[in-house]
Write a protein that holds these residues in place. Structure first.
Motif, short mmCIF file in Angstrom:
data_model
loop_
_atom_site.label_atom_id
_atom_site.label_comp_id
_atom_site.label_asym_id
_atom_site.label_seq_id
_atom_site.Cartn_x
_atom_site.Cartn_y
_atom_site.Cartn_z
N LEU A 17 0.77 -1.26 -0.08
CA LEU A 17 -0.02 -0.11 0.00
C LEU A 17 0.83 1.24 0.04
N LEU A 20 2.48 1.82 -3.46
CA LEU A 20 1.04 2.12 -4.37
C LEU A 20 1.05 3.68 -4.11
N SER A 24 1.52 6.73 -6.88
CA SER A 24 0.49 7.30 -7.38
C SER A 24 0.63 8.72 -7.42
N ILE A 86 -6.53 -4.26 -1.42
CA ILE A 86 -5.87 -3.28 -1.94
C ILE A 86 -7.06 -2.77 -3.04
N GLN A 87 -7.87 -3.47 -3.67
CA GLN A 87 -8.92 -2.95 -4.49
C GLN A 87 -9.99 -1.91 -3.84
N LYS A 90 -8.14 1.26 -2.64
CA LYS A 90 -8.00 1.96 -3.60
C LYS A 90 -9.16 2.93 -3.83
N GLU A 91 -10.54 2.23 -3.81
CA GLU A 91 -11.82 2.82 -3.91
C GLU A 91 -11.84 3.82 -2.63
N CYS A 93 -9.78 5.34 -0.72
CA CYS A 93 -8.73 6.52 -0.96
C CYS A 93 -9.43 7.65 -1.86
N GLU A 94 -9.98 7.16 -2.89
CA GLU A 94 -10.44 7.96 -4.10
C GLU A 94 -11.88 8.70 -3.43
N TRP A 103 -3.34 4.89 -10.13
CA TRP A 103 -2.86 3.87 -9.07
C TRP A 103 -1.64 2.96 -10.09
#
Length: 104
Positions: A17, A20, A24, A86-87, A90-91, A93-94, A103
């Motif tokens: 993480l 990533l 990013s 992780i999926q 990511k969602e 965080c956005e 990403w």
């Protein structure tokens, strides 16, 4: 899985993480202290990720609520959504940053 294996596997996820986030270029600060990783966004909101050693789970708290992840076939899977750690992070965080993050 014993506690040592649990911590090793979670360390791998936390390191992944961090990489990533760094790759990013997103304005997300992260800090790990003990069993807790804190992600802080430009708008001062936070995502808290912690290790639940007694249950061998990863817990995540964000604006969307709380999520619990269990290891299933070498993947950390959310018990609520069925999404991989992780999926889902990511969602989240956005959503937290209120912008799309590259990403790649």
């Amino acid at each position: 899985m014993n506690d040592t294996e649990f911590h090793q596997l979670v360390d791998i996820q936390f390191t992944k993480l961090e990489q990533l986030i760094d790759d990013s270029g997103a304005d997300i600060d992260y800090d790990t202290s003990g069993n807790v990783m804190t992600l802080e966004f430009e708008n001062r909101s936070q995502i808290i990720i912690n290790r639940q050693e007694p249950l061998h789970e990863i817990w995540l708290a964000s604006k969307s609520g709380g999520f619990h992840f269990k290891l299933n076939d070498q993947q950390w899977i959310c018990t609520k959504t069925g999404k991989e750690f992780i999926q889902l992070i990511k969602e989240e965080c956005e959503k937290q940053a209120d912008e799309e993050i590259d990403w790649n």
